[in-house]
Design an enzyme around this catalytic site. Structure first.
Site, PDB file in Angstrom:
ATOM      1  CG  ASP A 118      -1.896  -1.173   1.211  1.00 38.97           C
ATOM      2  OD1 ASP A 118      -2.312  -1.565   0.110  1.00 38.97           O
ATOM      3  OD2 ASP A 118      -2.228  -1.701   2.286  1.00 38.97           O
ATOM      4  CB  THR A 191       1.600  -9.961  -7.327  1.00 44.04           C
ATOM      5  OG1 THR A 191       1.284  -8.656  -7.790  1.00 44.04           O
ATOM      6  CG2 THR A 191       3.075 -10.042  -6.959  1.00 44.04           C
TER       7      THR A 191
END
Ligand code: SAM
Length: 212
Positions: A118, A191
């Site tokens: 994040d 990912t």
């Protein structure tokens, strides 16, 4: 990661203690006992829906992997992958990375992966970034000497910030790619976020840094 709250997630986690390890603080210093083979231990922080850690475990049976994910609702997606793969060398932890030293002994870990962490773009949230100096201190403590962090993101601001944070901490910048998917890097495992953002045309940044 935006996901619906899944009130059943805790029950599902509880039903699979062989994959999502309960009471991980009791295994501090003993993680090798949890795996079939004693071999290097690598962890991913913020493992999301678990594609990276599961595919890494398939590709590298000679390494033990632990995926660390704070959100139960996200972790259950990773759990589905881990159940399906049924590998002896991958486990999950449903914990907050800000308590890493509660779960890992000094020098217990060989490598840390940070994938699409994040970004926390506001400067008042700097301390929450997983590449902030207090996190680096924790990583240094749990990593073996010469241990590495491998970091990928599509967020240019977070990447630049992280390179400065690594450098200010005294980490050796071993490898930097400003466009991973056109680079010569081999063996990349995408990912979920990497797939999504690269399909939108975003560049993927990657670096490998080492504690000295
Ligand atoms: N790595 C995955 C990927 O690339 O697809 C997921 C990226 S997502 C942007 C960041 C993930 O990190 C989220 O699933 C979030 O819940 C998790 N996370 C954020 N802070 C964390 C912390 N302190 N400890 C553990 N997980 C964390």
């Amino acid at each position: 990661m935006r996901l619906r709250n899944k009130p059943w997630a805790q029950d599902k986690i509880d039903q699979h203690p062989q994959f999502v390890i309960p009471n991980p603080e009791t295994l501090k210093g003993k993680w090798q006992e949890v795996f079939e083979k004693q071999q290097p231990l690598q962890i991913e922080i913020g493992s999301g829906k678990g594609r990276f850690i599961t595919e890494m475990a398939k590709a590298h049976p000679e390494i033990n992997y632990i995926g660390i994910e704070l959100s139960k609702s996200v972790l259950v997606a990773a759990l589905d992958r881990v159940i399906e793969a049924n590998l002896p060398n991958v486990k999950l932890l449903n914990v907050n990375a800000n308590e890493l030293e509660t779960f890992f002994e000094k020098k217990e870990v060989d490598r840390i992966y940070l994938n699409f962490s994040d970004p926390w773009p506001k400067s008042r949230h700097e301390k929450r970034r997983l590449t902030y100096k207090t996190y680096l201190k924790m990583y240094e403590n749990i990593l073996k000497s010469g241990g590495e962090i491998h970091f990928k993101t599509d967020n240019q601001g977070l990447f630049e910030y992280s390179l400065m944070s690594f450098s200010a901490y005294g980490l050796l910048l071993k490898y930097i790619s400003l466009d991973l998917h056109t680079s010569h890097f081999e063996g990349n495992i995408m990912t979920e976020y990497e797939q999504k953002f690269s399909e939108k045309g975003n560049r993927i940044y990657r670096c490998e840094v080492q504690f000295q």
